[in-house]
Design a protein around this motif. Structure first.
Motif, mmCIF file in Angstrom:
data_model
loop_
_atom_site.group_PDB
_atom_site.id
_atom_site.type_symbol
_atom_site.label_atom_id
_atom_site.label_comp_id
_atom_site.label_asym_id
_atom_site.label_seq_id
_atom_site.Cartn_x
_atom_site.Cartn_y
_atom_site.Cartn_z
ATOM 1 N N LEU B 163 5.387 0.941 3.033
ATOM 2 C CA LEU B 163 5.512 -0.439 2.575
ATOM 3 C C LEU B 163 4.651 -0.688 1.329
ATOM 4 C CD1 LEU B 163 5.282 -3.131 5.266
ATOM 5 C CD2 LEU B 163 3.474 -3.151 3.579
ATOM 6 N N TRP B 164 3.433 -0.198 1.352
ATOM 7 C CA TRP B 164 2.561 -0.372 0.177
ATOM 8 C C TRP B 164 3.075 0.439 -1.002
ATOM 9 C CZ3 TRP B 164 -0.277 -4.353 -0.364
ATOM 10 C CH2 TRP B 164 -0.917 -4.954 0.734
ATOM 11 N N GLU B 165 3.627 1.621 -0.681
ATOM 12 C CA GLU B 165 4.154 2.448 -1.776
ATOM 13 C C GLU B 165 5.347 1.753 -2.442
ATOM 14 O OE1 GLU B 165 2.442 6.765 -0.248
ATOM 15 O OE2 GLU B 165 4.539 6.243 0.151
ATOM 16 N N LEU B 166 6.117 1.034 -1.639
ATOM 17 C CA LEU B 166 7.228 0.249 -2.207
ATOM 18 C C LEU B 166 6.724 -0.782 -3.220
ATOM 19 C CD1 LEU B 166 9.507 -0.576 0.864
ATOM 20 C CD2 LEU B 166 10.154 0.714 -1.194
ATOM 21 N N CYS B 167 5.514 -1.247 -3.001
ATOM 22 C CA CYS B 167 4.921 -2.241 -3.919
ATOM 23 C C CYS B 167 4.288 -1.577 -5.139
ATOM 24 C CB CYS B 167 3.845 -3.054 -3.211
ATOM 25 S SG CYS B 167 4.423 -3.878 -1.731
ATOM 26 N N GLY B 168 4.355 -0.253 -5.199
ATOM 27 C CA GLY B 168 3.812 0.455 -6.354
ATOM 28 C C GLY B 168 2.379 0.908 -6.191
ATOM 29 N N ALA B 169 1.843 0.779 -4.974
ATOM 30 C CA ALA B 169 0.435 1.134 -4.750
ATOM 31 C C ALA B 169 0.266 2.606 -4.385
ATOM 32 C CB ALA B 169 -0.139 0.256 -3.644
ATOM 33 N N GLU B 170 -0.947 3.079 -4.546
ATOM 34 C CA GLU B 170 -1.304 4.431 -4.131
ATOM 35 C C GLU B 170 -2.174 4.322 -2.878
ATOM 36 O OE1 GLU B 170 -4.177 7.788 -5.948
ATOM 37 O OE2 GLU B 170 -2.799 6.868 -7.408
ATOM 38 N N VAL B 171 -1.726 4.915 -1.787
ATOM 39 C CA VAL B 171 -2.402 4.720 -0.504
ATOM 40 C C VAL B 171 -3.372 5.859 -0.187
ATOM 41 C CG1 VAL B 171 -2.029 4.483 1.990
ATOM 42 C CG2 VAL B 171 -0.423 3.407 0.368
ATOM 43 N N SER B 172 -4.578 5.514 0.245
ATOM 44 C CA SER B 172 -5.521 6.525 0.730
ATOM 45 C C SER B 172 -5.958 6.152 2.139
ATOM 46 C CB SER B 172 -6.805 6.578 -0.090
ATOM 47 O OG SER B 172 -6.611 6.169 -1.401
ATOM 48 N N LEU B 173 -6.357 7.146 2.889
ATOM 49 C CA LEU B 173 -6.877 6.895 4.232
ATOM 50 C C LEU B 173 -8.391 7.060 4.206
ATOM 51 C CD1 LEU B 173 -4.267 8.812 6.426
ATOM 52 C CD2 LEU B 173 -4.154 6.515 5.428
ATOM 53 N N MET B 174 -9.072 6.258 5.000
ATOM 54 C CA MET B 174 -10.527 6.317 5.020
ATOM 55 C C MET B 174 -11.043 5.881 6.380
ATOM 56 S SD MET B 174 -12.972 4.511 2.185
ATOM 57 C CE MET B 174 -12.309 5.150 0.659
ATOM 58 N N ASP B 175 -12.202 6.382 6.715
ATOM 59 C CA ASP B 175 -12.875 5.971 7.932
ATOM 60 C C ASP B 175 -13.346 4.518 7.788
ATOM 61 O OD1 ASP B 175 -14.632 6.558 10.381
ATOM 62 O OD2 ASP B 175 -16.086 5.931 8.833
ATOM 63 N N VAL B 176 -13.289 3.766 8.874
ATOM 64 C CA VAL B 176 -13.634 2.336 8.846
ATOM 65 C C VAL B 176 -15.049 2.084 8.293
ATOM 66 C CG1 VAL B 176 -14.113 0.326 10.307
ATOM 67 C CG2 VAL B 176 -12.089 1.720 10.746
ATOM 68 N N VAL B 177 -16.029 2.774 8.844
ATOM 69 C CA VAL B 177 -17.420 2.539 8.429
ATOM 70 C C VAL B 177 -17.618 2.934 6.963
ATOM 71 C CG1 VAL B 177 -19.828 3.229 8.806
ATOM 72 C CG2 VAL B 177 -18.305 2.825 10.768
#
Ligand SMILES: NC(=O)c1ccc[n+]([C@@H]2O[C@H](COP(=O)([O-])OP(=O)(O)OC[C@H]3O[C@@H](n4cnc5c(N)ncnc54)[C@H](OP(=O)(O)O)[C@@H]3O)[C@@H](O)[C@H]2O)c1
Ligand SMILES: NC(=O)c1ccc[n+]([C@@H]2O[C@H](COP(=O)([O-])OP(=O)(O)OC[C@H]3O[C@@H](n4cnc5c(N)ncnc54)[C@H](OP(=O)(O)O)[C@@H]3O)[C@@H](O)[C@H]2O)c1
Lengths: 305, 305
Positions: B163-177
């Motif tokens: 969904l975010w990629e559809l908006c043109g964004a680059e997605v990364s994953l990260m630990d909450v803290v």
């Protein structure tokens, strides 16, 4: 009309004044001076100056007006070098960001501040340096502060005022000490916060990642940290009392803010943030603002949480 | 394709996601939710949403995807209200600027963080608020951080990423803290410095004069102090440990800087400023930067000493 203008330090500030006066058709010949022949050749190629010398004593010969626009640490040696080479009626003015140190430099070199020396400071600039960054519109609708002394020749003051007005600036007069205190708050402190923040982040272990996740707001916020390190070293040293004081006071504020946050005192935070937003919206982006340029679009320039 | 999207909080962040997904033709119906009917009518008029309810429980009925984009303090009550009204397969995600507090909210409300709840944070925004400030390109070439937990359903995570990629964004994953620590440094600290500076100046005796002589650089530097006070109160309270810590560390740096200046240690100042300039030129304005928008012209945007 200035028959011969000497600009010592043909960078952003000196180059822009030369360009603006040239554009206004108000100057005969412009003589540039600096340390590097290469920079001066470039200024010649760009049509900013008509000829140059790397020796200030030579550059000021026959000039009606001398504009000093080097970093602050070069003002005293420059004055010492031009002493005795100025025309009788020559007016000397400068664009240095601190006025107390420049006045003191003049006093030390000449024994007293010469009546035809008019200390000044254009509140305009960009984070870029050198003659290539200069442009004739830099001073348009910006403020210029002049800090004459009791002994300043009123005619010299008027001439310098008129010169800045030709460039489109609005001139105000201010006391030297007051100037340095006001600028410590509005300009020197923000620059130190920006430099300090970027440096602190750069020294963190995860600095690569940190900058990767810095958003658009960070870019605007830290733009001033791309300014010339030499110029800012000189400003901090020249205005060390006011700047040191301001920094210490601000550190106390930050500790207070940290305490408010750690206590989770949302009401107090809301009050602080709302007051700050109101002040900024009113003074900086509001109809009262004069000196902030119109180059940055107020909307959509990015910020982010 | 999302058949029905519910956006709780149709402001800058929620409105921009709705607009971007609509523009991408990837959403059937968009249901908006907020406290004010007037704001929601406006969102309807602007075509950002198709219908609305002021009750989150009603707004989420039948939605495949629920996007929470209220200030952080409204997340927990919103989750409590929608609990039991969600479709079985509904995915819930959010755009809150702090992730630890949102995860904790979900844990408290649902007993554990639901597998189809995907915490997220778009690193994009402006200093403006409300649906009128929203626009479909906000997320283009910006980063979005998702902070899934060990129990997060991989399929839900994939859908949110898409969904975010559809908006043109680059997605990364990260630990909450880790997210909350990084953002405390790159976003929360700068906002507090800007708010703190403007507030400190506004409280000075000569505040009128101070703002009058603030130059263009001040405008950029303090732009983020025009952000929503409620949103920033919530962020500070939600991330109080990391933010409080960061502020205190920075206050120590400032005292150290004040000391360097008062000693007149120009060499040390030059070293600090040069390192900061190099880091900023490299990471923020350099070829490595991704998330900072291109809306602000890098040249001539005003700074000044
Ligand atoms: N930038 C701003 O935002 C701003 C605003 C208001 C006032 N000011 C003040 O204006 C002055 C100039 O700043 P700027 O931004 O124009 O800097 P800049 O672009 O770096 O220009 C400084 C010029 O001075 C020359 N210079 C340096 N050291 C010198 C020396 N020892 N003797 C002779 N010339 C020397 C340099 O040429 P060489 O390298 O060839 O010597 C350069 O062309 C500073 O005093 C600053 O405080 C700056
Ligand atoms: N702005 C940024 O730069 C940015 C960037 C990334 C993430 N975020 C995060 O995104 C979220 C929204 O920020 P925003 O900038 O979009 O703020 P915003 O423009 O003020 O929008 C917030 C929306 O939430 C609604 N709302 C407020 N309180 C509510 C409540 N108690 N229940 C239901 N709805 C409520 C408001 O509408 P009503 O007034 O009608 O209720 C408004 O439409 C925040 O969590 C923020 O941390 C913001």
């Amino acid at each position: 009309m200035i028959d011969r203008l000497a600009v010592i330090g043909v960078g952003l500030i000196g180059g822009s004044l030369a360009r603006a006066l040239r554009a206004a058709g108000q100057v005969g010949e412009i003589v540039g001076c600096g340390r590097s022949r290469e920079h001066l050749e470039r200024a010649l190629d760009l049509g900013v100056i008509d000829r140059f010398s790397t020796d200030p004593a030579e550059a000021v010969v026959g000039a009606d007006l001398v504009f000093l626009a080097t970093p602050l640490s070069a003002i005293r040696p420059t004055l010492a070098r031009i002493k005795g080479h100025l025309r009788d009626q020559a007016i000397v003015t400068d664009g240095g960001s601190v006025k107390g140190s420049v006045v003191e430099d003049a006093r030390v070199v000449f024994g007293r501040v010469p009546p035809r020396f008019v200390p000044g400071h254009p509140i305009a600039g960009t984070e870029r340096s050198g003659v290539e960054a200069s442009f004739p519109e830099l001073y348009r609708q910006r403020r210029v502060i002049l800090t004459p002394l009791p002994g300043t020749d009123p005619e010299a003051l008027d001439r310098v005022r008129g010169l800045w007005e030709l460039c489109g600036a609005e001139v105000s007069l201010m006391d030297v000490v007051h100037h340095d205190e006001i600028l410590a708050a509005t300009s020197h402190l923000p620059h130190l916060l920006a430099y300090g923040l970027v440096d602190a982040l750069a020294r963190m272990r995860e600095n690569d990642e940190i900058f990767r996740y810095a958003a658009g707001g960070f870019r605007d916020f830290t733009r001033i940290a791309s300014s010339s390190p030499v110029m800012w070293r000189d400003i901090c040293v020249a205005n060390r009392t006011a700047v040191g004081d301001m920094l210490q006071r601000f550190a106390v504020e930050l500790n207070d803010l940290a305490d408010t946050i750690q206590r989770g005192d949302g009401d107090r935070l809301l009050e602080i943030f709302a007051r700050a937003k109101a002040a900024r919206d009113r003074y900086v982006d509001g109809p009262n603002e004069v000196s902030a340029g119109a180059d940055v679009p107020p909307n959509r320039s990015s910020s982010a949480s």
